[in-house]
Design an enzyme around this catalytic site. Sequence first.
Site, PDB file in Angstrom:
ATOM      1  N   GLY A   1      47.288  41.299  42.249  1.00 23.49           N
ATOM      2  CA  GLY A   1      45.935  41.672  42.647  1.00 23.49           C
ATOM      3  C   GLY A   1      45.033  40.456  42.743  1.00 23.49           C
TER       4      GLY A   1
ATOM      5  N   GLN B   1      37.335  35.743  42.924  1.00 23.64           N
ATOM      6  CA  GLN B   1      38.244  34.679  42.478  1.00 23.64           C
ATOM      7  C   GLN B   1      38.438  33.579  43.518  1.00 23.64           C
ATOM      8  OE1 GLN B   1      41.254  37.835  41.259  1.00 23.64           O
ATOM      9  NE2 GLN B   1      41.784  36.175  39.882  1.00 23.64           N
TER      10      GLN B   1
ATOM     11  N   CYS C   1      46.070  37.017  34.682  1.00 29.79           N
ATOM     12  CA  CYS C   1      45.094  36.841  35.754  1.00 29.79           C
ATOM     13  C   CYS C   1      45.341  35.502  36.433  1.00 29.79           C
ATOM     14  CB  CYS C   1      43.691  36.880  35.165  1.00 29.79           C
ATOM     15  SG  CYS C   1      42.383  36.652  36.378  1.00 29.79           S
ATOM     16  N   LEU C   2      45.286  35.499  37.761  1.00 30.83           N
ATOM     17  CA  LEU C   2      45.507  34.246  38.495  1.00 30.83           C
ATOM     18  C   LEU C   2      44.431  33.208  38.163  1.00 30.83           C
ATOM     19  CD1 LEU C   2      46.583  35.675  41.981  1.00 30.83           C
ATOM     20  CD2 LEU C   2      48.040  34.702  40.178  1.00 30.83           C
TER      21      LEU C   2
ATOM     22  N   HIS D   1      41.019  46.003  36.499  1.00 31.51           N
ATOM     23  CA  HIS D   1      40.936  44.553  36.262  1.00 31.51           C
ATOM     24  C   HIS D   1      40.220  43.867  37.431  1.00 31.51           C
ATOM     25  CE1 HIS D   1      42.963  40.592  35.017  1.00 31.51           C
ATOM     26  NE2 HIS D   1      42.490  40.327  36.213  1.00 31.51           N
ATOM     27  N   GLU D   2      40.611  44.213  38.656  1.00 29.80           N
ATOM     28  CA  GLU D   2      40.001  43.566  39.833  1.00 29.80           C
ATOM     29  C   GLU D   2      38.545  43.989  40.009  1.00 29.80           C
ATOM     30  OE1 GLU D   2      41.665  41.196  40.830  1.00 29.80           O
ATOM     31  OE2 GLU D   2      43.620  41.841  40.081  1.00 29.80           O
TER      32      GLU D   2
ATOM     33  N   HIS E   1      36.346  41.912  37.978  1.00 30.80           N
ATOM     34  CA  HIS E   1      36.042  40.611  38.615  1.00 30.80           C
ATOM     35  C   HIS E   1      34.807  40.725  39.503  1.00 30.80           C
ATOM     36  CE1 HIS E   1      39.216  37.849  37.486  1.00 30.80           C
ATOM     37  NE2 HIS E   1      40.178  38.681  37.844  1.00 30.80           N
TER      38      HIS E   1
HETATM   39 NI    NI Z   1      42.242  38.603  37.428  1.00 25.90          NI
END
Ligand code: NI
Length: 179
Positions: free
Chosen positions: A47, A52, A93-94, A135-136, A139
């Site tokens: 995701g 991000q 998380c990226l 989660h997204e 963000h």
């Molecule tokens: Ni993330």
Amino acid sequence: MALLNILRYPDPRLHKIAAPVTEFGTDRLRKLVADMAETMYDAPGVGLAATQVDVHERVVTIDVSEAQDKLIVFINPEITWASDEKQVYDEGCLSVPGVYDGVERPAQVKVRAFDVDGKEFNIDADGLLAVCIQHEMDHLMGKVFVEYLSPLKRNRIKAKLQKEERGMARDAAQRSARR
Ligand code: NI
């Protein structure tokens, strides 16, 4: 298409609040979504939120399929229902590379969102998809999953990533000095 740079925690831009998309079906929106999907698959991740990649609009790409061939694009997503039942999942998380920790969230959610052409759709999510959507969407509100952890853990993670960041900057400086 192009790979986009992913912001790393604790970059303050990760805490900006995303604005709703108002123009659908544009080349600009299609390109953003295509670039985000490419960046997510390349990472690889399941995701990615526009926040991000330093675009502060309510756009999310997700693909939790094994074969990574079921892309879902959520524009202006809203949670319309969340279960009382919770689940704890080890999230990563990226923007927080190498860190995984348990976060408790509703186990099932219903989400209403729009596709790139502005067509509304609804999804009932559970399991990893439910985790990922929540989660997204965090963000988009400027929230990174480490903010659910204790201050002690969060500060350790921050220190570790800042140290890595300095290491990467030093390596880059040494590489350019050798040229
Ligand atoms: Ni993330």
